[in-house]
Design a protein around this motif. Structure first.
Motif, PDB file in Angstrom:
ATOM      1  N   ILE A   3      53.671 145.282 141.396  1.00  0.00           N
ATOM      2  CA  ILE A   3      54.480 144.984 142.593  1.00  0.00           C
ATOM      3  C   ILE A   3      55.971 145.073 142.238  1.00  0.00           C
ATOM      4  CG2 ILE A   3      55.097 143.142 144.222  1.00  0.00           C
ATOM      5  CD1 ILE A   3      52.402 144.473 144.800  1.00  0.00           C
ATOM      6  N   LYS A   4      56.685 145.832 143.060  1.00  0.00           N
ATOM      7  CA  LYS A   4      58.124 146.032 142.776  1.00  0.00           C
ATOM      8  C   LYS A   4      59.031 145.136 143.622  1.00  0.00           C
ATOM      9  CE  LYS A   4      58.220 150.644 140.845  1.00  0.00           C
ATOM     10  NZ  LYS A   4      56.896 151.268 140.946  1.00  0.00           N
ATOM     11  N   GLY A   5      58.549 144.779 144.819  1.00  0.00           N
ATOM     12  CA  GLY A   5      59.413 143.976 145.687  1.00  0.00           C
ATOM     13  C   GLY A   5      58.610 143.058 146.595  1.00  0.00           C
ATOM     14  N   ILE A   6      59.232 141.954 146.982  1.00  0.00           N
ATOM     15  CA  ILE A   6      58.594 141.039 147.944  1.00  0.00           C
ATOM     16  C   ILE A   6      59.593 140.703 149.046  1.00  0.00           C
ATOM     17  CG2 ILE A   6      57.458 138.803 148.306  1.00  0.00           C
ATOM     18  CD1 ILE A   6      56.678 138.770 145.388  1.00  0.00           C
ATOM     19  N   ILE A   7      59.125 140.835 150.266  1.00  0.00           N
ATOM     20  CA  ILE A   7      59.914 140.371 151.404  1.00  0.00           C
ATOM     21  C   ILE A   7      59.327 139.032 151.829  1.00  0.00           C
ATOM     22  CG2 ILE A   7      60.574 140.790 153.806  1.00  0.00           C
ATOM     23  CD1 ILE A   7      60.467 143.743 153.304  1.00  0.00           C
ATOM     24  N   ARG A 129      60.997 126.853 144.490  1.00  0.00           N
ATOM     25  CA  ARG A 129      61.915 127.222 143.405  1.00  0.00           C
ATOM     26  C   ARG A 129      61.162 127.784 142.188  1.00  0.00           C
ATOM     27  NH1 ARG A 129      66.855 126.232 142.246  1.00  0.00           N
ATOM     28  NH2 ARG A 129      66.996 124.741 143.932  1.00  0.00           N
ATOM     29  N   HIS A 130      60.128 127.076 141.793  1.00  0.00           N
ATOM     30  CA  HIS A 130      59.375 127.500 140.609  1.00  0.00           C
ATOM     31  C   HIS A 130      58.808 128.910 140.805  1.00  0.00           C
ATOM     32  CE1 HIS A 130      56.692 127.376 137.189  1.00  0.00           C
ATOM     33  NE2 HIS A 130      55.707 127.751 137.977  1.00  0.00           N
ATOM     34  N   THR A 131      58.259 129.160 141.994  1.00  0.00           N
ATOM     35  CA  THR A 131      57.669 130.472 142.260  1.00  0.00           C
ATOM     36  C   THR A 131      58.727 131.573 142.198  1.00  0.00           C
ATOM     37  OG1 THR A 131      56.095 129.383 143.725  1.00  0.00           O
ATOM     38  CG2 THR A 131      56.247 131.776 143.902  1.00  0.00           C
ATOM     39  N   LEU A 132      59.870 131.320 142.813  1.00  0.00           N
ATOM     40  CA  LEU A 132      60.938 132.329 142.819  1.00  0.00           C
ATOM     41  C   LEU A 132      61.419 132.597 141.387  1.00  0.00           C
ATOM     42  CD1 LEU A 132      62.979 131.167 145.950  1.00  0.00           C
ATOM     43  CD2 LEU A 132      61.388 133.095 145.802  1.00  0.00           C
ATOM     44  N   GLU A 133      61.485 131.527 140.622  1.00  0.00           N
ATOM     45  CA  GLU A 133      61.915 131.646 139.220  1.00  0.00           C
ATOM     46  C   GLU A 133      60.960 132.564 138.448  1.00  0.00           C
ATOM     47  OE1 GLU A 133      63.927 127.704 138.046  1.00  0.00           O
ATOM     48  OE2 GLU A 133      62.124 127.904 136.807  1.00  0.00           O
ATOM     49  N   LYS A 138      59.779 138.353 136.364  1.00  0.00           N
ATOM     50  CA  LYS A 138      58.984 139.583 136.349  1.00  0.00           C
ATOM     51  C   LYS A 138      59.769 140.763 136.914  1.00  0.00           C
ATOM     52  CE  LYS A 138      54.672 137.035 137.082  1.00  0.00           C
ATOM     53  NZ  LYS A 138      53.588 137.500 136.209  1.00  0.00           N
ATOM     54  N   ASN A 139      61.054 140.520 137.173  1.00  0.00           N
ATOM     55  CA  ASN A 139      61.944 141.575 137.688  1.00  0.00           C
ATOM     56  C   ASN A 139      61.497 142.149 139.031  1.00  0.00           C
ATOM     57  OD1 ASN A 139      63.897 141.533 135.688  1.00  0.00           O
ATOM     58  ND2 ASN A 139      62.563 142.728 134.324  1.00  0.00           N
ATOM     59  N   ILE A 140      60.921 141.296 139.834  1.00  0.00           N
ATOM     60  CA  ILE A 140      60.538 141.721 141.184  1.00  0.00           C
ATOM     61  C   ILE A 140      61.732 141.499 142.110  1.00  0.00           C
ATOM     62  CG2 ILE A 140      59.015 141.198 143.140  1.00  0.00           C
ATOM     63  CD1 ILE A 140      56.891 140.429 141.026  1.00  0.00           C
ATOM     64  N   GLU A 162      70.479 125.965 146.443  1.00  0.00           N
ATOM     65  CA  GLU A 162      70.685 126.835 145.272  1.00  0.00           C
ATOM     66  C   GLU A 162      69.523 127.798 145.043  1.00  0.00           C
ATOM     67  OE1 GLU A 162      71.524 123.950 142.268  1.00  0.00           O
ATOM     68  OE2 GLU A 162      73.598 123.734 142.907  1.00  0.00           O
ATOM     69  N   LEU A 163      69.072 128.399 146.127  1.00  0.00           N
ATOM     70  CA  LEU A 163      68.002 129.402 146.034  1.00  0.00           C
ATOM     71  C   LEU A 163      68.533 130.803 146.315  1.00  0.00           C
ATOM     72  CD1 LEU A 163      65.205 127.411 147.909  1.00  0.00           C
ATOM     73  CD2 LEU A 163      65.337 127.847 145.451  1.00  0.00           C
ATOM     74  N   ASP A 164      69.767 130.901 146.756  1.00  0.00           N
ATOM     75  CA  ASP A 164      70.354 132.208 147.097  1.00  0.00           C
ATOM     76  C   ASP A 164      70.373 133.149 145.898  1.00  0.00           C
ATOM     77  OD1 ASP A 164      72.146 130.348 146.044  1.00  0.00           O
ATOM     78  OD2 ASP A 164      73.903 131.330 146.912  1.00  0.00           O
ATOM     79  N   TYR A 165      70.494 132.578 144.722  1.00  0.00           N
ATOM     80  CA  TYR A 165      70.557 133.334 143.474  1.00  0.00           C
ATOM     81  C   TYR A 165      69.356 134.299 143.308  1.00  0.00           C
ATOM     82  CZ  TYR A 165      69.656 133.940 138.469  1.00  0.00           C
ATOM     83  OH  TYR A 165      69.352 134.457 137.244  1.00  0.00           O
ATOM     84  N   TYR A 166      68.203 133.898 143.799  1.00  0.00           N
ATOM     85  CA  TYR A 166      66.981 134.679 143.556  1.00  0.00           C
ATOM     86  C   TYR A 166      66.844 135.914 144.453  1.00  0.00           C
ATOM     87  CZ  TYR A 166      65.651 130.555 140.941  1.00  0.00           C
ATOM     88  OH  TYR A 166      65.636 129.531 140.044  1.00  0.00           O
TER      89      TYR A 166
END
Ligand SMILES: [Mg+2]
Length: 255
Positions: A3-7, A129-133, A138-140, A162-166
């Protein structure tokens, strides 16, 4: 397939609304409008009580009208647009002059205030947060794609927690002008992460028909994040090949 990307959808996928009910939603908007009107009244004597009531009447009437339009057309009519519409309809030029000429900033401020009560109620799920981290490691590439009438609300909330970073980008119907499930907004999201020609290597993860239907139309992998609260008049999903999960952390088993 890697998987390369997630919306990601925003509401009830990444964040939840505390003690959700339709009544609570509507109450946030009622209180938000009152606060916007107070701001208007603080601008000067032309904005008296009578004017505020007239403004509220027109605003609610227009908001309902454009909401119905958006269901039919899948176009978004942003809160800023509705404020502008009401302004053009009932506000005299001398009053507009009192805003000091910068109508755009003024309208945005009114919309910010209008959504401020709602903004207080959205918080991320504990696993978000944990999931996004983990996905980030995995560079998705990740995008937020929200049907929301005010772009700043979604941006503010991601920043506040502070989730905008992801996220590589934040796309809202307010800014793009069309609502999910319109496939154009999905294509736009994929192009933003340079995966416009790789939809089948990308996931859409959302909690409702608009997410699954839109993702299906552009050929994405479909994940329904099942929400416990059921809204009235919700549309049934008429597509078969989607995977149901209870929370986004389950995505980690698939990527
Ligand atoms: Mg949602």
């Amino acid at each position: 397939m890697k998987i390369k990307g997630i919306i990601f959808d925003f509401g009830f996928t990444l964040f939840y609304f505390k003690d959700v009910s339709l009544e609570k939603y509507l109450d946030c908007y009622t209180r938000g409008l009152q606060k916007s009107l107070q701001h208007l009244q603080s601008m000067g004597t032309s904005f008296n009580n009578e004017f505020a009531q007239k403004f509220a009447r027109h605003f609610n009437e227009r908001r309902n009208f454009f909401f119905k339009e958006s269901l039919k057309t899948k176009n978004e009519y942003s809160t800023i647009y509705i404020f502008k519409h009401v302004f053009d309809l009932i506000v005299e030029q001398d009053v507009i002059n009192a805003i000091n000429g910068d109508e755009e900033i003024f309208l945005r401020k009114l919309a910010d205030i209008y959504h401020s009560c709602e903004e207080e109620e959205w918080i991320p799920f504990e696993h978000t947060r944990h999931t996004l981290e983990q996905l980030n490691k995995k560079n998705i590439k990740m995008v937020v794609l929200s049907n929301h009438p005010h772009h700043s609300t979604i941006k503010n909330l991601l920043k506040k927690f502070e989730l905008d970073y992801y996220f590589d980008d934040v796309i809202t119907s307010a800014k793009f002008g069309k609502r999910k499930p319109n496939p154009d907004i999905f294509r736009h999201a994929l192009e933003k992460i340079d995966l416009g020609d790789k939809a089948n290597e990308c996931i859409i993860c959302g909690d409702e028909y608009a997410d699954i239907k839109g993702g299906y139309q552009v050929g994405m992998q479909l994940f329904l994040c099942k929400r416990e609260y059921k809204f009235p008049f919700e549309r049934e999903i008429d597509i078969e090949n989607y995977i149901t999960i209870r929370k986004i952390s389950e995505l980690l088993d698939y990527v």
